[in-house]
Design an enzyme around this catalytic site. Structure first.
Site, PDB file in Angstrom:
ATOM      1  N   SER A  15     -17.619   4.399 -25.404  1.00  0.00           N
ATOM      2  CA  SER A  15     -18.305   4.598 -24.300  1.00  0.00           C
ATOM      3  C   SER A  15     -18.361   3.481 -23.252  1.00  0.00           C
ATOM      4  O   SER A  15     -17.630   2.162 -23.780  1.00  0.00           O
ATOM      5  CB  SER A  15     -19.807   4.998 -24.515  1.00  0.00           C
ATOM      6  OG  SER A  15     -20.468   3.820 -25.174  1.00  0.00           O
ATOM      7  N   ILE A  17     -18.199   0.224 -20.905  1.00  0.00           N
ATOM      8  CA  ILE A  17     -17.097  -0.584 -20.452  1.00  0.00           C
ATOM      9  C   ILE A  17     -15.744  -0.252 -21.213  1.00  0.00           C
ATOM     10  O   ILE A  17     -14.846  -0.353 -20.333  1.00  0.00           O
ATOM     11  CB  ILE A  17     -17.374  -2.058 -20.355  1.00  0.00           C
ATOM     12  CG1 ILE A  17     -18.701  -2.391 -19.516  1.00  0.00           C
ATOM     13  CG2 ILE A  17     -16.163  -3.122 -20.404  1.00  0.00           C
ATOM     14  CD1 ILE A  17     -19.275  -3.696 -19.646  1.00  0.00           C
ATOM     15  N   SER A 138     -21.620 -11.840 -21.151  1.00  0.00           N
ATOM     16  CA  SER A 138     -22.667 -11.206 -20.201  1.00  0.00           C
ATOM     17  C   SER A 138     -22.916 -12.467 -19.224  1.00  0.00           C
ATOM     18  O   SER A 138     -22.736 -13.514 -19.729  1.00  0.00           O
ATOM     19  CB  SER A 138     -23.990 -10.860 -21.133  1.00  0.00           C
ATOM     20  OG  SER A 138     -24.949 -10.514 -20.243  1.00  0.00           O
ATOM     21  N   TYR A 151     -30.073 -11.920 -27.994  1.00  0.00           N
ATOM     22  CA  TYR A 151     -28.839 -11.459 -27.103  1.00  0.00           C
ATOM     23  C   TYR A 151     -28.366 -12.590 -26.350  1.00  0.00           C
ATOM     24  O   TYR A 151     -27.142 -12.959 -26.528  1.00  0.00           O
ATOM     25  CB  TYR A 151     -29.357 -10.224 -26.118  1.00  0.00           C
ATOM     26  CG  TYR A 151     -28.066  -9.569 -25.245  1.00  0.00           C
ATOM     27  CD1 TYR A 151     -27.036  -8.767 -26.171  1.00  0.00           C
ATOM     28  CD2 TYR A 151     -27.979  -9.926 -24.053  1.00  0.00           C
ATOM     29  CE1 TYR A 151     -25.932  -8.459 -25.217  1.00  0.00           C
ATOM     30  CE2 TYR A 151     -27.006  -9.436 -23.415  1.00  0.00           C
ATOM     31  CZ  TYR A 151     -25.993  -8.510 -23.701  1.00  0.00           C
ATOM     32  OH  TYR A 151     -24.966  -8.003 -23.013  1.00  0.00           O
ATOM     33  N   LYS A 155     -24.598 -14.275 -26.841  1.00  0.00           N
ATOM     34  CA  LYS A 155     -23.439 -14.573 -26.077  1.00  0.00           C
ATOM     35  C   LYS A 155     -23.356 -15.842 -25.576  1.00  0.00           C
ATOM     36  O   LYS A 155     -22.189 -16.202 -25.213  1.00  0.00           O
ATOM     37  CB  LYS A 155     -24.305 -13.585 -24.538  1.00  0.00           C
ATOM     38  CG  LYS A 155     -24.119 -12.291 -24.949  1.00  0.00           C
ATOM     39  CD  LYS A 155     -22.815 -11.452 -25.103  1.00  0.00           C
ATOM     40  CE  LYS A 155     -22.942  -9.986 -25.436  1.00  0.00           C
ATOM     41  NZ  LYS A 155     -21.664  -9.475 -25.563  1.00  0.00           N
TER      42      LYS A 155
END
Length: 261
Positions: A15, A17, A138, A151, A155
């Site tokens: 799903s 990207i 991100s 998160y 990242k």
């Protein structure tokens, strides 16, 4: 470097990207290997791609299976030119309200899984004296935001690891492109972990109004073909990278006042 007719392996392809990249790369007649946990979603993706597609379902959290997955992936077409590390999960919870198990899971899925897979395929890239890692990180890998502490940490870690990967293996013909999306119209917010590890299940306005996946996919492919070290794709939120560098205190108070969730 043109990606036309290359062999490309995409994780997180069921799903968002990953799916959008599969459709865009199919138009370039790439041979695709698509991975995610959902076999059904991958089968549906394959039906809609007008190119050669092989399905390789697995769970990124299974860190010990990466060498096995790489061997399977190579067996499909004999080589891999580009590995797109896209699989992962986000977070929407305050630090004080987040169980440590959630932080651990974010590190395992968003950081360690990508490192494990990158290291497992590295001998193949070295042997061929060519290979390209495209790592979907991100903007949160460049600056922080409330409700995304674990998160952001995972990242940020990706940037540190893959910057060194590029330095150590440029001599082996290996390239690394770090891709930092801003707000993109995916289910990232709905699937994000909350404090107890369950899914948020609701969207947010910024994501709903973000860049469409097809537009993002074309911009990402262009950055890979130009062999860029790092690229920021989104709207005005990408300015945060520049502001963080020169005016970090201003960014701090701006983000707090914006009351993001």
């Amino acid at each position: 470097m043109k990606l036309d007719n290359k062999v490309v392996w995409i994780t997180g392809a069921s799903s968002g990207i990953g799916e959008g990249l599969a459709y865009a790369l199919a138009e370039k007649k790439c041979k695709l290997i698509v991975s995610a946990r959902s076999i059904e979603a991958l089968q549906n993706l394959k039906k809609q791609c007008q190119t050669e597609v092989e399905i390789l379902p697995f769970d990124l959290a299974d860190l010990d299976s990466m060498k096995e997955q790489v061997a399977k992936a190579i067996s499909f077409f004999g080589k891999i030119d580009l590995l797109i590390l896209n699989g992962g999960v986000s977070q929407r919870s305050l630090i004080a309200e987040t169980d440590f198990s959630v932080d651990r899971k974010l590190i395992e899925v968003d950081y360690l899984a990508n490192v494990a897979l990158a290291k497992a395929i590295l001998p193949h890239f070295i042997e061929n004296h060519s290979g390209h890692y495209a790592v979907v990180t991100s903007l949160m890998g460049k600056f922080g935001s409330p409700y995304r502490s674990g998160y952001c940490g995972a990242k940020h870690a990706l940037h540190g690891f893959f910057d060194v990967m590029r330095m150590e293996h440029q001599k082996d013909g290996i390239n690394v492109t770090l891709v930092c999306p801003g707000f993109i119209q995916t289910n990232v917010a709905k699937n994000a972990f909350v404090g107890d590890g369950s899914k948020q299940l609701t969207d947010d306005e910024a994501t709903q109004n973000g860049m469409t996946v097809p537009v993002f996919a074309q911009k990402m492919i262009k950055a890979i073909e130009k062999q860029k070290f790092e690229v920021y794709i989104g709207g005005k939120e990408t300015l945060g990278v520049l502001i963080k560098r020169f005016f970090p205190t201003f960014l701090h108070y701006f983000v707090i006042r914006s009351k993001v969730k």
